[in-house]
Every structure is written in structure tokens, then in C-alpha cells.
Enzyme design. Structure first.
Site, PDB file in Angstrom:
ATOM      1  N   SER A 130      44.008  56.284  40.273  1.00 48.75           N
ATOM      2  CA  SER A 130      43.828  55.093  41.097  1.00 48.75           C
ATOM      3  C   SER A 130      45.075  54.210  41.075  1.00 48.75           C
ATOM      4  CB  SER A 130      42.570  54.343  40.652  1.00 48.75           C
ATOM      5  OG  SER A 130      41.995  53.662  41.746  1.00 48.75           O
TER       6      SER A 130
ATOM      7  N   LYS B 289      29.759  31.095  52.646  1.00 47.07           N
ATOM      8  CA  LYS B 289      30.384  30.602  51.422  1.00 47.07           C
ATOM      9  C   LYS B 289      29.815  31.243  50.164  1.00 47.07           C
ATOM     10  CE  LYS B 289      33.214  27.824  49.222  1.00 47.07           C
ATOM     11  NZ  LYS B 289      34.667  27.995  49.347  1.00 47.07           N
TER      12      LYS B 289
END
Length: 292
Positions: free
Chosen positions: A160, A212
Site C-alpha cells: 500500500s 456536517k
């Protein structure tokens, strides 16, 4: 160690890390933070690896260069890229099982300008880590090609984000039992809503902006939030694929088709993810011979 701060950097954020390592880290953190269990998407619980610890006892200052965070061996700057990778660690060498992109960058740029350094060896053994800061570092290394030989010597694996860094070098050498790949991005959302309800805790969020509170662990992840987060992960995944394709001169489709799989030793070489299978010490000797 500040475990709540570390948790903020690992939960609910994109990671370029091998999934098994992510599970180990998350399970270990869950014990520290009082989370009873972590579930995989397949419904199975994740448990800590036996003997996992903070890694403090593994840290050693032996061989520390007071002017730089790398070792200079026969004209080769050996820069360690070890353990879980994070954006900012504030040290030039690995510490407590982690390496910071900030330290790698500083070491790399210092070695690049050091007249005593004829080549740079990235000593890599990492399952990956944070996406934040990774690709900017990779671009810095890639853009420096041609100034000095840059080799990624795997001891033992580069997965990765660790592989993203390895791919930026001129050459990648992997041992027979080492691995490459895991070219993908993962994020894990922690849903604490049921645990809070069972504890008799009610959380009321007062927010401005409909999105939010998306991803807040106090609530289940809504389908709309999941779709938006998946789009972000897809964008980062494509950046990863295109970066590796550029670095390794491979078709993007070939990199994408790996689907974040990992490859042992020679299998990675056959795919073009590495250049040669060789033990780390033999690889370092080959770099010295290339320098003449």
C-alpha cells in the site's frame, strides 16, 4: 502514547494500508480506548494480535547520525521506511513502530544534497499507513530520479503506501518471502450508536450544514454519506493507480486490475511491480557494485 490522538488519525480517515495490519492496529487501539469489539464487513470480530504492544522497546538510537536521520554506508544513504506510515511523526527515524513522511522527506532531501552520498537506498518494510502526505512524498522522490541512484530494498515487504514510496525509486528489489502490492485505499467507519444507547448515553448534535455530521461515530452511516465517502475513496484509489503506473511505466489498467492484491516475491516481479528477487544484503551489495 496519546492513544485518542492516534485513533483520530486511523478511524474514519482514508488509509493506504494492508487490511490485516489495519485490523491489528484497530483491535489493539480498541482495547486501549475501551471499545469492546470491532467488526469486519463480513460480520466476524477482529481480535488483537498476541504480543502486540506499542513497540517502544524496539526503538534504538544506535548508529544515529547527529546531522541526519540516515546511515551513510560506503557512500550510500540508507533511509528507513519501517512500520506504519504517518504524515507527521516529528522524528527523522522510525519510532514506536511508525515512520513519518516528514522524516522520510527530510532525510531524502538531505541525502540528495549531501556530497558524501552517491546513492540512496530506501530500506522498506511497511504495511502502509495514512494517505495524507503520501503522494506528495512519492512525487518528491520520483522527481529526483536521475540526480542520484535511488533503490528500494525491501526487507521484507512494501504494501500500500509503503509500496507507493517504493515505486518512486529507480529500482525495487524484493526478497523471496517479501511482498509488493496492495495498491488500494481503505477507510473504516466506527459506529458507536448502539454502544452509547446500551450505556444510556444520548448524543445530540447541533450543526450548521446538512452534511456536517456525516461520518460521526455517534450515528450510523447514512447511505448518502457512504456514497459520498466512497466517491472520495475512489478518487484517492485512482490517484494511487495512476501514480504507480507512472512510476513503474505500466498501463494503468494493469495496475487497476490487481484490485489491491498482494504478490509474493517473484510474482510481483512478473507483474512489473518489482525488478528483481534478491535478499536485502545481496541487493545492497549490488547497489554498491553499480556505483563502482
Amino acid at each position: 502514547m496519546n492513544f485518542p490522538h492516534l485513533a483520530q488519525r486511523l478511524f474514519n480517515v482514508p488509509l493506504a494500508i494492508h487490511p490485516r495490519k489495519a485490523e491489528v492496529v484497530m483491535a489493539a487501539l480498541s482495547e486501549r480506548l475501551g471499545v469492546s469489539r470491532i467488526m469486519r464487513l463480513d460480520g466476524n470480530a477482529v481480535t488483537p494480535m498476541a504480543g502486540w504492544n506499542d513497540g517502544d522497546e524496539d526503538f534504538s538510537a544506535s548508529g544515529r547520525n547527529p546531522r541526519a536521520g540516515y546511515d551513510l554506508v560506503e557512500g550510500v544513504a540508507v533511509i528507513q521506511v519501517q512500520g506504519t506510515l504517518v504524515q507527521k511523526l516529528g522524528t527523522l527515524r522510525p519510532w514506536s513502530g511508525m515512520t513519518g513522511y516528514d522524516g522520510i522527506r527530510q532525510n531524502f532531501l538531505t541525502a540528495l544534497s549531501d556530497p558524501e552520498v552517491g546513492a540512496i537506498a530506501l530500506d522498506i518494510d511497511s504495511p502502509g499507513g495514512e494517505v495524507a502526505g503520501c503522494f506528495d512524498l512519492v512525487d518528491t522522490i520520483h522527481q529526483a530520479r536521475g540526480q542520484k541512484p535511488i533503490w528500494s530494498i525491501l526487507d521484507e515487504s512494501a504494501y500500500s503506501a509503503g509500496y507507493a514510496i517504493a515505486s518512486a525509486a529507480d529500482r525495487i528489489v524484493v526478497p523471496r518471502t517479501g511482498g509488493t502490492g496492495s495498491i488500494g485505499v481503505i477507510a473504516m467507519h466506527v459506529d458507536l450508536s448502539q454502544a452509547l444507547s446500551a450505556a444510556g448515553i444520548t448524543v445530540t448534535v447541533i450543526n450548521y450544514g446538512e452534511r456536517k455530521a456525516d461520518g460521526a461515530p455517534e450515528f450510523p452511516l447514512s447511505p448518502e454519506a457512504l456514497e459520498r465517502f466512497q466517491a472520495d475513496i475512489d478518487t484517492m484509489g485512482e490517484l494511487f493507480v495512476e501514480t504507480v503506473a507512472r512510476n513503474r511505466a505500466l498501463p494503468a489498467a494493469k495496475v487497476r486490475d490487481t484490485q489491491a492484491a498482494t504478490y509474493l516475491g517473484a510474482s510481483g516481479v512478473e507483474l512489473g511491480l518489482a525488478d528483481e528477487v534478491m535478499a536485502p544484503d545481496a541487493a545492497f551489495l549490488a547497489l554498491l557494485q553499480a556505483l563502482g
